[in-house]
Design a protein around this motif. Structure first.
Motif, PDB file in Angstrom:
ATOM      1  N   ALA A   1       6.831  -8.005 -39.968  1.00  0.00           N
ATOM      2  CA  ALA A   1       7.696  -9.089 -39.122  1.00  0.00           C
ATOM      3  C   ALA A   1       6.867 -10.284 -38.663  1.00  0.00           C
ATOM      4  O   ALA A   1       5.477  -9.618 -38.857  1.00  0.00           O
ATOM      5  CB  ALA A   1       8.049  -8.192 -37.918  1.00  0.00           C
ATOM      6  N   ALA A   2       7.087 -11.633 -38.499  1.00  0.00           N
ATOM      7  CA  ALA A   2       6.552 -12.137 -37.748  1.00  0.00           C
ATOM      8  C   ALA A   2       6.828 -12.842 -36.698  1.00  0.00           C
ATOM      9  O   ALA A   2       7.588 -12.194 -36.685  1.00  0.00           O
ATOM     10  CB  ALA A   2       6.562 -13.840 -39.314  1.00  0.00           C
ATOM     11  N   ASN A   3       5.497 -13.718 -36.042  1.00  0.00           N
ATOM     12  CA  ASN A   3       6.176 -13.973 -35.095  1.00  0.00           C
ATOM     13  C   ASN A   3       5.966 -13.342 -33.982  1.00  0.00           C
ATOM     14  O   ASN A   3       6.755 -13.213 -32.292  1.00  0.00           O
ATOM     15  CB  ASN A   3       7.436 -15.203 -34.930  1.00  0.00           C
ATOM     16  N   LEU A   4       5.148 -12.316 -34.055  1.00  0.00           N
ATOM     17  CA  LEU A   4       5.302 -11.440 -32.984  1.00  0.00           C
ATOM     18  C   LEU A   4       4.592 -12.199 -31.867  1.00  0.00           C
ATOM     19  O   LEU A   4       3.095 -12.590 -31.770  1.00  0.00           O
ATOM     20  CB  LEU A   4       4.296  -9.718 -33.432  1.00  0.00           C
ATOM     21  N   LEU A   5       4.961 -11.805 -30.272  1.00  0.00           N
ATOM     22  CA  LEU A   5       4.868 -12.395 -29.121  1.00  0.00           C
ATOM     23  C   LEU A   5       3.254 -10.777 -28.743  1.00  0.00           C
ATOM     24  O   LEU A   5       3.803  -9.829 -28.131  1.00  0.00           O
ATOM     25  CB  LEU A   5       5.542 -12.436 -28.011  1.00  0.00           C
ATOM     26  N   ARG A   6       1.943 -10.922 -28.017  1.00  0.00           N
ATOM     27  CA  ARG A   6       1.549 -10.439 -27.605  1.00  0.00           C
ATOM     28  C   ARG A   6       2.276 -10.183 -26.345  1.00  0.00           C
ATOM     29  O   ARG A   6       2.089 -10.844 -25.367  1.00  0.00           O
ATOM     30  CB  ARG A   6      -0.262 -10.204 -27.053  1.00  0.00           C
ATOM     31  N   ALA A   7       2.522  -8.277 -25.890  1.00  0.00           N
ATOM     32  CA  ALA A   7       3.076  -7.757 -25.028  1.00  0.00           C
ATOM     33  C   ALA A   7       1.938  -7.006 -23.994  1.00  0.00           C
ATOM     34  O   ALA A   7       2.803  -5.945 -24.493  1.00  0.00           O
ATOM     35  CB  ALA A   7       4.505  -7.679 -25.100  1.00  0.00           C
ATOM     36  N   GLY A   8       1.499  -7.012 -23.195  1.00  0.00           N
ATOM     37  CA  GLY A   8       0.046  -6.208 -22.653  1.00  0.00           C
ATOM     38  C   GLY A   8      -0.682  -5.838 -24.101  1.00  0.00           C
ATOM     39  O   GLY A   8      -1.140  -6.133 -25.136  1.00  0.00           O
ATOM     40  N   ALA A   9      -0.472  -4.682 -24.157  1.00  0.00           N
ATOM     41  CA  ALA A   9      -1.277  -4.036 -25.465  1.00  0.00           C
ATOM     42  C   ALA A   9      -0.836  -3.719 -26.034  1.00  0.00           C
ATOM     43  O   ALA A   9      -0.634  -3.265 -27.611  1.00  0.00           O
ATOM     44  CB  ALA A   9      -2.122  -2.071 -24.494  1.00  0.00           C
ATOM     45  N   SER A  10       0.661  -4.018 -26.436  1.00  0.00           N
ATOM     46  CA  SER A  10       1.902  -3.977 -27.411  1.00  0.00           C
ATOM     47  C   SER A  10       1.947  -5.932 -28.218  1.00  0.00           C
ATOM     48  O   SER A  10       1.324  -6.137 -27.785  1.00  0.00           O
ATOM     49  CB  SER A  10       2.642  -3.841 -27.016  1.00  0.00           C
ATOM     50  N   TRP A  11       3.234  -5.207 -29.050  1.00  0.00           N
ATOM     51  CA  TRP A  11       3.897  -6.283 -29.226  1.00  0.00           C
ATOM     52  C   TRP A  11       5.332  -6.936 -28.681  1.00  0.00           C
ATOM     53  O   TRP A  11       5.813  -5.625 -29.760  1.00  0.00           O
ATOM     54  CB  TRP A  11       3.610  -6.652 -30.866  1.00  0.00           C
ATOM     55  N   SER A  12       6.021  -7.647 -28.823  1.00  0.00           N
ATOM     56  CA  SER A  12       7.637  -7.709 -28.466  1.00  0.00           C
ATOM     57  C   SER A  12       7.585  -8.283 -29.517  1.00  0.00           C
ATOM     58  O   SER A  12       7.625  -9.664 -30.631  1.00  0.00           O
ATOM     59  CB  SER A  12       7.487  -9.117 -27.446  1.00  0.00           C
ATOM     60  N   THR A  13       8.989  -8.680 -30.077  1.00  0.00           N
ATOM     61  CA  THR A  13       9.707  -8.320 -31.307  1.00  0.00           C
ATOM     62  C   THR A  13      11.055 -10.174 -31.271  1.00  0.00           C
ATOM     63  O   THR A  13      11.700  -9.818 -31.853  1.00  0.00           O
ATOM     64  CB  THR A  13       9.936  -7.235 -32.111  1.00  0.00           C
ATOM     65  N   LYS A  14      11.459 -10.052 -30.101  1.00  0.00           N
ATOM     66  CA  LYS A  14      12.182 -10.766 -29.657  1.00  0.00           C
ATOM     67  C   LYS A  14      12.252 -11.696 -30.163  1.00  0.00           C
ATOM     68  O   LYS A  14      13.425 -13.127 -29.923  1.00  0.00           O
ATOM     69  CB  LYS A  14      11.677 -11.138 -28.184  1.00  0.00           C
ATOM     70  N   SER A  15      11.209 -12.709 -31.003  1.00  0.00           N
ATOM     71  CA  SER A  15      10.865 -14.146 -31.552  1.00  0.00           C
ATOM     72  C   SER A  15      10.915 -13.670 -33.395  1.00  0.00           C
ATOM     73  O   SER A  15      11.359 -15.121 -33.545  1.00  0.00           O
ATOM     74  CB  SER A  15      10.494 -15.366 -30.444  1.00  0.00           C
ATOM     75  N   ALA A  16      10.747 -12.372 -33.423  1.00  0.00           N
ATOM     76  CA  ALA A  16      10.146 -12.252 -34.393  1.00  0.00           C
ATOM     77  C   ALA A  16      11.755 -12.488 -36.086  1.00  0.00           C
ATOM     78  O   ALA A  16      12.938 -12.208 -35.422  1.00  0.00           O
ATOM     79  CB  ALA A  16      10.188 -10.763 -34.481  1.00  0.00           C
ATOM     80  N   SER A  17      10.571 -12.497 -37.162  1.00  0.00           N
ATOM     81  CA  SER A  17      11.945 -13.072 -38.434  1.00  0.00           C
ATOM     82  C   SER A  17      11.821 -11.497 -38.955  1.00  0.00           C
ATOM     83  O   SER A  17      10.735 -11.180 -38.677  1.00  0.00           O
ATOM     84  CB  SER A  17      11.126 -14.295 -38.558  1.00  0.00           C
ATOM     85  N   TRP A  18      11.940 -11.223 -39.631  1.00  0.00           N
ATOM     86  CA  TRP A  18      12.146 -10.253 -40.489  1.00  0.00           C
ATOM     87  C   TRP A  18      12.284 -10.100 -41.875  1.00  0.00           C
ATOM     88  O   TRP A  18      13.238 -11.321 -42.151  1.00  0.00           O
ATOM     89  CB  TRP A  18      12.755  -9.224 -39.850  1.00  0.00           C
ATOM     90  N   GLY A  19      11.490  -8.894 -42.428  1.00  0.00           N
ATOM     91  CA  GLY A  19      11.940  -9.271 -43.869  1.00  0.00           C
ATOM     92  C   GLY A  19      13.424  -8.282 -44.069  1.00  0.00           C
ATOM     93  O   GLY A  19      14.026  -8.000 -43.571  1.00  0.00           O
ATOM     94  N   GLN A  20      13.774  -7.661 -45.426  1.00  0.00           N
ATOM     95  CA  GLN A  20      15.036  -6.966 -45.921  1.00  0.00           C
ATOM     96  C   GLN A  20      14.962  -5.965 -45.624  1.00  0.00           C
ATOM     97  O   GLN A  20      14.873  -5.040 -45.860  1.00  0.00           O
ATOM     98  CB  GLN A  20      15.784  -7.319 -46.905  1.00  0.00           C
ATOM     99  N   GLY A  21      13.051  -5.654 -45.777  1.00  0.00           N
ATOM    100  CA  GLY A  21      12.796  -3.829 -45.879  1.00  0.00           C
ATOM    101  C   GLY A  21      12.672  -3.244 -47.171  1.00  0.00           C
ATOM    102  O   GLY A  21      12.827  -3.482 -48.368  1.00  0.00           O
ATOM    103  N   THR A  22      11.208  -2.012 -47.002  1.00  0.00           N
ATOM    104  CA  THR A  22      11.960  -1.526 -48.442  1.00  0.00           C
ATOM    105  C   THR A  22      11.611   0.243 -48.073  1.00  0.00           C
ATOM    106  O   THR A  22      10.428   0.365 -47.054  1.00  0.00           O
ATOM    107  CB  THR A  22       9.555  -2.191 -49.151  1.00  0.00           C
TER     108      THR A  22
END
Length: 124
Positions: A97-118
């Protein structure tokens, strides 16, 4: 639009190692945090590891901390995940995943781009 392509998945015995890579192309995303998530059958997608654009901040899921290491090569627009001492419970589809957003001590994926998975399968 950014394209993400994962590679390096496969079948390994418990205790073994695998290295996943993710290559990004397309729209340039400066200052973008990236990471790895995984989803096992019947379970929700969970954070495995994330890394800030500079590489200074890394975050690991509790179940992989100490066994997995995330790294990135800014010049090549790639991130990698070195997975050691693999366990059967690590079996899952791993997503970059790319374009993760910092959310406190974790990361938000609301704006993320995703790969197809492996697929990563660890046999006991």
């Amino acid at each position: 639009q950014v394209q993400l392509v994962e590679s390096g998945g496969g079948l390994v015995q418990a205790g073994g190692s695998l290295r996943l890579s993710c290559a990004a192309s397309g729209r340039t995303f400066t200052n973008s945090a990236m990471g790895w998530f995984r989803q096992a059958p019947g379970k929700e997608r969970e954070l495995v590891a994330a890394i800030s654009w500079s590489g200074v901040i890394t975050t690991y899921g509790d179940s992989v901390n100490g066994r997995f290491t995330i790294s990135r090569d800014i010049a090549k627009n790639t991130i990698s995940l070195q997975m050691n001492t693999l366990k059967p419970e690590d079996t899952a589809v791993y997503y970059c995943a790319a374009n993760l957003l910092r959310a406190g001590a974790s990361w938000s994926t609301k704006s993320a781009s995703w790969g197809q998975g492996t697929q990563v399968t660890v046999s006991s």
